[in-house]
Enzyme design. Structure first.
Site, PDB file in Angstrom:
ATOM      1  CD  GLU A 152      -2.842  -1.091   2.468  1.00 32.46           C
ATOM      2  OE1 GLU A 152      -2.761  -0.143   3.262  1.00 32.46           O
ATOM      3  OE2 GLU A 152      -3.666  -2.005   2.604  1.00 32.46           O
ATOM      4  CG  ASN A 200      -0.412  -7.030  -1.136  1.00 32.35           C
ATOM      5  OD1 ASN A 200      -0.979  -7.727  -1.987  1.00 32.35           O
ATOM      6  ND2 ASN A 200      -0.895  -6.895   0.093  1.00 32.35           N
ATOM      7  CG  HIS A 236      -9.652  -6.398   1.973  1.00 37.14           C
ATOM      8  ND1 HIS A 236      -9.763  -7.557   2.705  1.00 37.14           N
ATOM      9  CD2 HIS A 236      -8.337  -6.045   2.012  1.00 37.14           C
ATOM     10  CE1 HIS A 236      -8.568  -7.886   3.193  1.00 37.14           C
ATOM     11  NE2 HIS A 236      -7.691  -6.997   2.777  1.00 37.14           N
ATOM     12  CD  GLU A 264      -4.189  -8.091   2.249  1.00 37.71           C
ATOM     13  OE1 GLU A 264      -5.060  -7.412   2.834  1.00 37.71           O
ATOM     14  OE2 GLU A 264      -2.976  -7.798   2.261  1.00 37.71           O
ATOM     15  CG  ASP A 266     -12.231  -9.786   3.110  1.00 39.24           C
ATOM     16  OD1 ASP A 266     -12.355  -8.794   2.373  1.00 39.24           O
ATOM     17  OD2 ASP A 266     -11.596  -9.771   4.182  1.00 39.24           O
TER      18      ASP A 266
HETATM   19  C1  XIL Z   1      -5.140  -6.527   8.991  1.00 46.15           C
HETATM   20  C2  XIL Z   1      -5.289  -7.741   9.902  1.00 46.15           C
HETATM   21  O1  XIL Z   1      -6.246  -8.597   9.354  1.00 46.15           O
HETATM   22  C3  XIL Z   1      -5.662  -7.316  11.290  1.00 46.15           C
HETATM   23  O2  XIL Z   1      -5.591  -8.434  12.171  1.00 46.15           O
HETATM   24  C4  XIL Z   1      -4.738  -6.206  11.789  1.00 46.15           C
HETATM   25  O3  XIL Z   1      -5.209  -5.730  13.013  1.00 46.15           O
HETATM   26  C5  XIL Z   1      -4.669  -5.054  10.802  1.00 46.15           C
HETATM   27  O4  XIL Z   1      -4.281  -5.563   9.551  1.00 46.15           O
HETATM   28  N1  XIL Z   1      -4.507  -4.858   4.219  1.00 46.15           N
HETATM   29  C6  XIL Z   1      -3.392  -5.583   4.575  1.00 46.15           C
HETATM   30  C7  XIL Z   1      -3.435  -6.447   5.774  1.00 46.15           C
HETATM   31  O5  XIL Z   1      -2.415  -5.607   3.824  1.00 46.15           O
HETATM   32  O6  XIL Z   1      -2.199  -6.555   6.413  1.00 46.15           O
HETATM   33  C8  XIL Z   1      -4.485  -5.994   6.744  1.00 46.15           C
HETATM   34  O7  XIL Z   1      -4.570  -6.960   7.780  1.00 46.15           O
HETATM   35  C9  XIL Z   1      -5.818  -5.804   6.056  1.00 46.15           C
HETATM   36  C10 XIL Z   1      -5.708  -4.746   4.989  1.00 46.15           C
END
Ligand code: XIL
Length: 356
Positions: A152, A200, A236, A264, A266
């Site tokens: 990010e 990423n 996400h 990631e 969901d």
């Molecule tokens: C999130 C985790 O799921 C949580 O447990 C933590 O508190 C915060 O981070 N993008 C990312 C991940 O790259 O590392 C993040 O993970 C979610 C968003």
């Protein structure tokens, strides 16, 4: 007579075997193996002792990634290095024959206070980051096959985001855009030349200003010989996600001869007062999951399909959305497969062999 019945029994066993193989694989993991696709989940080692958590993980996935256990906030909770939680992830993977993705070496979130409030000079921060990348990657050399080197780094305008590593105060390349990202990739390659190195990003999965900027950056990296192997698309998402734009983005990234990992995924749904999603939304969710998978399968460079967790019982979405959304993953809180699971399994089973 005895002979006959034995032969009959043998024949029916054979029929059963034939039937089973004609029906194809019955888990995401075996279907993923057959389709040459990594099927991953982000994990929390503190949950390995929950029997259905471990059993579901080992049965359904051929790759895992530490949700938090390899971040600065855990490995560098104190100034030294603490690999205990990350090592648990690696041990689990080894015990179950899974691959491990590493996440992440450079991010403006999930950093320990001693770092963010340490008032370090750019020169000192540069030294700290270089050392971190080298020590962590060497520790996991041969265990972690791919790393999210930088997470990010861009904002929604496509510019380098203000951060401790870029300009506040940064590692000495403030005002030079993504030069610090490039530096991190060079350090990563120097530390572990065998690991695949990924950039990423969030909310740059379809076609928008941010994904255009990611594309320009990684294209420049390839042209200049910066060691990068792939782009991680976080995903996400919600059921409104535009899967056509996503497919077009995978298309242009893989044309650069970069791999794409879905890192990631969901698909969060609105929750009612009872904390449940509706049946109609679960069906929409299943459709989005299978469209995302199909877009990936259409590109041989899309090599991993990973969800951020496995069960709705333990998902970051609940806290992130303050309880308004959730139910984003394959398994419900009692580890029962949801329609999204069935949709992904049948889409994977429809791929007899994947040409790589
Ligand atoms: C999130 C985790 O799921 C949580 O447990 C933590 O508190 C915060 O981070 N993008 C990312 C991940 O790259 O590392 C993040 O993970 C979610 C968003």
């Amino acid at each position: 007579m005895v002979k006959f019945s034995v032969r009959m029994r043998c024949a029916s066993t054979l029929m059963l075997i034939l039937f089973a193989s004609a029906e194809g694989p019955t888990t995401l993991r075996s279907a993923g193996d057959r389709a040459h696709l990594l099927i991953g989940a982000a994990v929390r080692p503190s949950l390995f002792t929950e029997a259905p958590y471990s059993a579901t993980l080992a049965r359904e996935f051929n790759m895992i990634e530490a949700e938090d256990a390899m971040k600065w906030s855990v490995v560098r909770r104190e100034r030294g290095f603490d690999f205990r939680e990350g090592d648990e992830v690696v041990r689990f993977a080894r015990a179950h024959g899974m691959k491990v993705r590493g996440h992440c070496l450079v991010w403006d979130h999930d950093n320990p206070q001693w770092l963010t409030e340490g008032r370090f000079t750019p020169a000192k921060l540069s030294e700290l980051l270089h050392e971190h990348i080298a020590i962590v990657m060497k520790h996991y050399a041969g265990e972690v096959f791919a790393w999210d080197v930088v997470n990010e780094a861009l904002n929604e305008k496509g510019d380098a985001k203000d951060s401790i590593w870029y300009n506040a105060p940064g590692i000495g390349m403030s005002g030079k855009g993504t030069a610090y990202v490039e530096q991190a990739f060079r350090w990563a390659h120097e530390a572990e030349p065998h690991a695949l190195l990924f950039y990423n990003e969030a909310e740059g999965e379809g076609l928008n200003v941010k994904s255009d900027a990611v594309y320009r950056m990684v294209k420049g990296f390839k042209q200049r010989g910066v060691p990068i192997d792939g782009v991680g698309l976080q995903m996400h998402i919600t059921p409104e996600f535009d899967t056509n734009a996503f497919a077009a983005n995978i298309d242009r990234l893989t044309m650069l001869r970069l791999q794409v990992h879905i890192t990631e995924l969901d698909v969060s749904l609105p929750l009612g007062p009872d904390g449940m999603a509706t049946g109609a939304d679960l069906k929409l969710q299943a459709d989005v999951y299978s469209s995302v998978l199909k877009a990936c399968l259409e590109h041989s460079g899309c090599t991993a399909f990973q969800t951020w967790g496995l069960t709705d019982k333990w998902s970051w979405i609940g806290s992130h959305s303050h309880g308004t959304r959730g139910a984003g993953l394959f398994f419900d809180p009692s580890y029962k497969p949801k329609p999204a699971y069935d949709a992904v399994l049948s889409a994977l089973r429809a791929v007899p062999q994947r040409v790589n």
